[in-house]
Design a protein around this motif. Structure first.
Motif, mmCIF file in Angstrom:
data_model
loop_
_atom_site.group_PDB
_atom_site.id
_atom_site.type_symbol
_atom_site.label_atom_id
_atom_site.label_comp_id
_atom_site.label_asym_id
_atom_site.label_seq_id
_atom_site.Cartn_x
_atom_site.Cartn_y
_atom_site.Cartn_z
ATOM 1 N N TRP A 89 0.816 -1.216 0.000
ATOM 2 C CA TRP A 89 0.000 0.000 0.000
ATOM 3 C C TRP A 89 0.850 1.267 0.000
ATOM 4 C CZ3 TRP A 89 0.805 -3.352 3.914
ATOM 5 C CH2 TRP A 89 1.403 -2.854 5.078
ATOM 6 N N LYS A 90 2.186 1.108 0.066
ATOM 7 C CA LYS A 90 3.046 2.290 0.057
ATOM 8 C C LYS A 90 3.827 2.356 -1.246
ATOM 9 C CE LYS A 90 3.887 2.895 5.008
ATOM 10 N NZ LYS A 90 3.416 4.282 5.103
ATOM 11 N N THR A 91 4.156 3.559 -1.671
ATOM 12 C CA THR A 91 4.983 3.710 -2.867
ATOM 13 C C THR A 91 6.417 3.301 -2.525
ATOM 14 O OG1 THR A 91 5.525 5.950 -2.263
ATOM 15 C CG2 THR A 91 3.611 5.653 -3.688
ATOM 16 N N VAL A 92 7.271 3.280 -3.548
ATOM 17 C CA VAL A 92 8.686 2.962 -3.341
ATOM 18 C C VAL A 92 9.277 3.888 -2.278
ATOM 19 C CG1 VAL A 92 10.945 3.147 -4.443
ATOM 20 C CG2 VAL A 92 9.076 1.951 -5.612
ATOM 21 N N LEU A 93 9.030 5.182 -2.439
ATOM 22 C CA LEU A 93 9.561 6.158 -1.478
ATOM 23 C C LEU A 93 8.965 5.915 -0.090
ATOM 24 C CD1 LEU A 93 11.367 8.698 -1.260
ATOM 25 C CD2 LEU A 93 9.301 10.062 -1.590
ATOM 26 N N GLY A 94 7.645 5.662 -0.057
ATOM 27 C CA GLY A 94 6.962 5.413 1.218
ATOM 28 C C GLY A 94 7.544 4.210 1.932
ATOM 29 N N ASN A 95 7.885 3.178 1.187
ATOM 30 C CA ASN A 95 8.479 1.985 1.785
ATOM 31 C C ASN A 95 9.824 2.313 2.435
ATOM 32 O OD1 ASN A 95 7.459 -0.979 1.490
ATOM 33 N ND2 ASN A 95 6.646 0.085 -0.289
ATOM 34 N N VAL A 96 10.653 3.073 1.713
ATOM 35 C CA VAL A 96 11.987 3.371 2.233
ATOM 36 C C VAL A 96 11.893 4.307 3.438
ATOM 37 C CG1 VAL A 96 14.258 4.308 1.661
ATOM 38 C CG2 VAL A 96 12.983 3.018 -0.059
ATOM 39 N N MET A 97 10.929 5.232 3.398
ATOM 40 C CA MET A 97 10.812 6.208 4.484
ATOM 41 C C MET A 97 10.165 5.647 5.749
ATOM 42 S SD MET A 97 9.733 9.720 2.568
ATOM 43 C CE MET A 97 9.430 10.610 4.094
ATOM 44 N N TYR A 98 9.435 4.513 5.598
ATOM 45 C CA TYR A 98 8.609 4.022 6.704
ATOM 46 C C TYR A 98 9.358 3.932 8.039
ATOM 47 C CZ TYR A 98 6.090 0.783 9.699
ATOM 48 O OH TYR A 98 5.474 0.207 10.769
ATOM 49 N N GLY A 99 10.495 3.227 8.035
ATOM 50 C CA GLY A 99 11.221 3.004 9.289
ATOM 51 C C GLY A 99 11.698 4.314 9.896
ATOM 52 N N LEU A 100 12.161 5.225 9.033
ATOM 53 C CA LEU A 100 12.673 6.506 9.526
ATOM 54 C C LEU A 100 11.562 7.315 10.168
ATOM 55 C CD1 LEU A 100 14.920 7.388 6.472
ATOM 56 C CD2 LEU A 100 15.667 6.590 8.722
ATOM 57 N N GLN A 101 10.408 7.354 9.488
ATOM 58 C CA GLN A 101 9.301 8.158 10.018
ATOM 59 C C GLN A 101 8.782 7.579 11.324
ATOM 60 O OE1 GLN A 101 6.754 8.467 6.458
ATOM 61 N NE2 GLN A 101 6.952 10.668 6.728
ATOM 62 N N GLN A 102 8.668 6.245 11.384
ATOM 63 C CA GLN A 102 8.212 5.626 12.622
ATOM 64 C C GLN A 102 9.219 5.874 13.741
ATOM 65 O OE1 GLN A 102 5.315 4.067 13.355
ATOM 66 N NE2 GLN A 102 4.608 4.662 11.336
ATOM 67 N N GLY A 103 10.495 5.996 13.374
ATOM 68 C CA GLY A 103 11.527 6.217 14.372
ATOM 69 C C GLY A 103 11.638 7.675 14.777
ATOM 70 N N GLY A 104 10.765 8.527 14.241
ATOM 71 C CA GLY A 104 10.722 9.915 14.674
ATOM 72 C C GLY A 104 11.720 10.823 13.974
ATOM 73 N N GLY B 161 12.744 -1.190 14.238
ATOM 74 C CA GLY B 161 12.639 -0.606 15.562
ATOM 75 C C GLY B 161 11.244 -0.166 15.930
ATOM 76 N N VAL B 162 10.235 -0.557 15.117
ATOM 77 C CA VAL B 162 8.865 -0.154 15.401
ATOM 78 C C VAL B 162 8.281 -1.093 16.462
ATOM 79 C CG1 VAL B 162 6.599 0.247 14.384
ATOM 80 C CG2 VAL B 162 8.661 0.677 13.040
ATOM 81 N N SER B 163 7.552 -0.536 17.427
ATOM 82 C CA SER B 163 7.029 -1.335 18.533
ATOM 83 C C SER B 163 5.937 -2.282 18.030
ATOM 84 C CB SER B 163 6.448 -0.425 19.600
ATOM 85 O OG SER B 163 5.214 0.083 19.147
ATOM 86 N N PRO B 164 5.685 -3.390 18.784
ATOM 87 C CA PRO B 164 4.658 -4.347 18.327
ATOM 88 C C PRO B 164 3.291 -3.706 18.102
ATOM 89 C CG PRO B 164 5.916 -5.257 20.158
ATOM 90 C CD PRO B 164 6.376 -3.840 19.994
ATOM 91 N N VAL B 165 2.878 -2.820 19.004
ATOM 92 C CA VAL B 165 1.551 -2.229 18.862
ATOM 93 C C VAL B 165 1.483 -1.348 17.615
ATOM 94 C CG1 VAL B 165 -0.133 -0.685 19.910
ATOM 95 C CG2 VAL B 165 1.079 -2.344 21.321
ATOM 96 N N ARG B 166 2.521 -0.536 17.429
ATOM 97 C CA ARG B 166 2.557 0.314 16.225
ATOM 98 C C ARG B 166 2.602 -0.532 14.971
ATOM 99 N NH1 ARG B 166 4.215 6.053 17.192
ATOM 100 N NH2 ARG B 166 4.066 6.395 14.961
ATOM 101 N N THR B 167 3.331 -1.658 15.021
ATOM 102 C CA THR B 167 3.401 -2.540 13.854
ATOM 103 C C THR B 167 2.014 -3.058 13.499
ATOM 104 O OG1 THR B 167 5.617 -3.209 14.485
ATOM 105 C CG2 THR B 167 4.475 -4.617 12.918
#
Lengths: 257, 256, 260
Positions: A89-104, B161-167
């Motif tokens: 459901w995410k674009t190529v860019l969205g996939n790469v950015m996902y971890g960074l954005q979730q990590g704040g 590094g995403v938490s289980p709930v957020r995942t």
């Protein structure tokens, strides 16, 4: 860097159908080392990788990363799967950015870093595509970029090029070595291709199946940076391949297949 | 070739609908049934379009729509949350699964008298009934969809590094979206039906009430109008739902 | 924990118990006068079940339900199977089904009562209508998924069109048809109760509202529990039957369709 200590894994499908996937595996991997795990299918080599990743718990034994026991997944160990496992459901860019954005990481910074990685894997023209619109090789390059984005110290690669055709496969092997040469991360690389293992690795760990055990470890003493064209003509490369291939055949014959 | 086939199939599909209307018209005109029992389709549809311009009728329709949406939205939120939570936590699943297994086959409409007793005869009891009816298909579809999600998708997030709930909510839920939406579509149609029935059983407003009022006064034409209104509403909501669905599932492979 | 939950039937029983406890506590703590505690409502069940008149009422309801459901089976399953094998049949019925789908079938009750009176015929017809669509839909899906090669070998053996439908398509589509039957059964119960609540003449649905009007709240709740148990009973009973008949097929993932 990584210390695998007496790891066993048993799967209980039912009370009378227990399957010992890994039996007492011990292995240590130094920092910056590229180690391939080679074995017939069903020898538990992927399971071993998942245990190091913290995705699967061992039945016995433990894994230490920088002397700290593994208790679950963490951004110090980045996986790359054969199935790509991109978010559809995410674009190529969205996939790469996902971890960074979730990590704040702030959006602008995440965007810049993701674009930089996409340029590195030669996919900057495709940042707004969805995974389903890409070829297998392109998908795997996105997956690699997505994993590199959060800067893991260790890469855990589970037959990453197994689903690709021969041509794409060698292309990606070259890409991987090229990327790896820049910062020499520790890599644990699962494959069932002897040539791939020898071409990429500092050491090749041969496993036998049922139960999965380490059978032998080969040191691959070939100069780096390696070039495919030169290596194919190199006598030592050929010798390694033939020697390991022979042992692989013996192992595979013992296996119930 | 393909276009020809598509058009011919559309024509074939129109046959039974037009045929049914023609049959209705024929019976009404033949004098077999007096207009008091069966008005002609022309009269009924004329009345329907006339009512569309009447503020009183639109007010009733708005009341129905409000109950429908309030109930459906709460059902979606509850169904999805419970379904995802049951996938995320084994302990929670051990509690929720048997309760759902007991409650899902219970005819929720039977609860309606109890709901009117505890929540009154107004909006609340109807919304509660819609929630009770629409929630289960959404919950079950979410649970099934989410348990079938490729674990490596979740691992990829956990490794970052995403938490289980957020995942659960940033990966498992979107990955299960096709299934969630299938459940939500069933829930939407059920909401449409249930709100109407509840209004028929006890209400002082809404489209269902209009039908019952017309029935009590033997105004046959006015009995058909709310029925047409509710099925049009159902078709429109379904079309709207398909639009939302296409947008949400843009990255997913086409079905079939 | 795992050993307890692996005893079949125990978790649902515990769930029932849990629901009753929550009900009891809610009634006691909040003291709503519309909500008698479970301990007061449940003892009414034996009273209702030993009362001749209400038993006859319920029997009548179930008889209408059985007739409506049976008729729907006879008509809907062949239509669904035919739709799955013929593109034209599918093109013919699909749009009609789409238009009829969102119409609440029990809501037709007042109109049908106008035509057929308040007796058995109206109620049976409404139940029939309520069950038909899901039955057609699931038979259609099941028959559409039948492997083309099965049919080829059947034609090669010289089976004609109808024989192929009866001897090949029907058994192959049976698992999916049974999913439809199960959904239909619960729907039949729902339509029955609803139509009786709307008609307010006789039957299970009517008992609930008569007691409601009389202020006999204990009886209202007892009836609700009885209807709920009927639903669960049908569901469980049908599941047993389904496993007998099509144990060879994987347990299909069903999405319950409630209400009509």
């Amino acid at each position: 860097m990584i210390a695998i200590e007496g790891v066993s894994k048993r799967f209980d499908a039912a009370r009378d159908r227990r399957h010992l996937a890994l039996n007492d595996v011990t292995l240590s991997v130094a920092e910056g080392e590229f180690v391939s795990i080679l074995g017939p299918s069903g020898c538990g080599k992927s399971t071993l990788l998942y245990i190091v990743g913290g995705f699967v718990e061992p039945t016995a034994g433990r894994v230490l990363v920088k002397d700290v026991p593994v208790r679950g997944p963490g951004p110090d160990r980045g996986p790359v799967f054969q199935e790509f496992a991109l978010f559809p459901w995410k674009t190529v860019l969205g996939n790469v950015m996902y971890g960074l954005q979730q990590g704040g990481v702030p959006r602008a910074e995440a965007l810049a870093r993701s674009r930089e990685l996409l340029t590195m894997v030669r996919l900057s023209a495709y940042e707004n595509f969805y995974p389903k619109e890409l070829s297998g090789g392109m998908k795997q390059r996105v997956a690699i970029a997505r994993t590199l984005a959060y800067r893991p110290n260790i890469l855990l690669m589970d037959e990453p090029f197994g689903a690709l055709d021969a041509h794409t496969r060698t292309g990606l092997q070259n890409d991987l070595l090229h990327i790896w040469d820049k910062d020499r991360k520790t890599v644990l690389f699962v494959t069932h291709s002897v040539e791939e293992a020898v071409f990429l690795s500092d050491r090749v760990v041969m496993m036998s199946s049922a139960p999965g055990r380490i059978k032998q470890i080969f040191d691959i003493d070939l100069p780096r940076p390696r070039s495919r064209a030169e290596l194919l003509l190199d006598r030592r490369f050929q010798d390694y391949v033939v020697e390991i291939e022979k042992m692989f055949d013996d192992t595979a014959q013992q296996a119930p297949a | 070739m393909n276009a020809v086939r598509q058009w011919s199939e559309r024509l074939i599909g129109a046959v039974p609908i037009i045929g049914l209307l023609a049959l209705w018209q024929a019976i009404a005109m033949s004098g077999l049934a007096p207009p008091a029992l069966l008005p002609t389709p022309g009269v009924v549809f004329a009345r329907f379009f006339q009512q569309l311009g009447s503020p009183a009728f639109l007010d009733h329709a708005a009341v129905t729509l409000y109950r429908l949406f309030a109930g459906f939205m709460i059902a979606v939120v509850m169904g999805v949350t419970l379904g995802i939570a049951a996938v995320g936590s084994r302990a929670f699943a051990a509690i929720v699964t048997p309760v759902v297994r007991v409650l899902a086959p219970v005819p929720k409409i039977a609860l309606y008298p109890a709901l009117t007793l505890t929540l009154g005869y107004d909006d609340a009891s109807k919304i509660a009934l819609v929630i009770a009816d629409a929630m289960f298909p959404i919950l079950l579809a979410t649970y099934q969809g989410a348990s079938a999600v490729e674990p490596k998708l979740a691992w990829s997030a956990r490794a970052a590094g995403v938490s289980p709930v957020r995942t659960l909510f940033t990966v498992v839920l979107p990955a299960a979206m096709p299934s969630v939406l299938t459940g939500a579509r069933i829930g939407l149609i059920i909401s449409c039906i249930v709100v109407f029935l509840a209004e028929m059983i006890t209400s002082t407003d809404g489209l269902g009430h209009l039908l019952m009022r017309a029935a009590r006064n033997f105004q046959t034409v006015d009995m058909f109008v709310p029925l047409i209104a509710i099925s049009m509403l159902g078709l429109m909501l379904n079309a709207l739902f398909n639009l939302v669905r296409r947008r949400l599932l843009r990255g997913f492979p086409e079905e079939k | 924990m795992t050993r307890l939950t692996s005893i079949p039937g125990l978790p649902p029983l515990l769930a029932c118990l849990g629901i009753l406890v929550v009900w009891e506590l809610l009634a006691r703590w909040y003291g709503l006068n519309g909500l008698p505690p479970a301990s007061q409502a449940l003892p009414q069940i034996p009273h209702i079940l030993s009362d001749k008149e209400s038993l006859i009422d319920m029997g009548e309801s179930l008889r209408r339900m059985a007739i409506g459901y049976g008729l729907a089976l006879l008509i809907a399953v062949p239509i669904g199977l035919w739709m799955g094998r013929s593109r034209y049949a599918a093109a013919f019925f699909n749009p009609l089904m789409m238009v009829i789908y969102p119409v609440p079938k029990a809501a037709l009750m007042p109109i049908i009562m106008l035509w057929l009176g308040v007796g058995d015929a109206s109620k049976t017809l409404v139940i029939f209508l309520g069950v038909t669509l899901p039955l057609i839909y699931h038979s259609y899906q099941g028959s559409r998924a039948v492997e083309e090669k099965l049919l080829w070998s059947a034609s090669a053996m010289g089976l004609g069109g109808f024989a192929r439908l009866w001897r090949v398509v029907l058994p192959a589509a049976l698992p999916e048809i049974l999913v439809g039957c199960k959904t239909g059964l619960v729907l039949a119960l729902i339509t029955m109760v609803t139509s009786e609540m709307i008609a307010r003449q006789a039957g299970i649905g009517n008992i609930v509202f008569v007691s409601l009007d009389l202020g006999a709240y204990d009886t209202v709740y007892a009836m609700i529990v009885i209807i709920g148990m009927l639903g669960i009973l049908f569901d469980v009973g049908f599941e047993v039957l389904r496993r007998r008949l099509v144990g060879w097929a994987d347990s299909p993932h069903t999405i319950m369709v409630g209400s009509a």
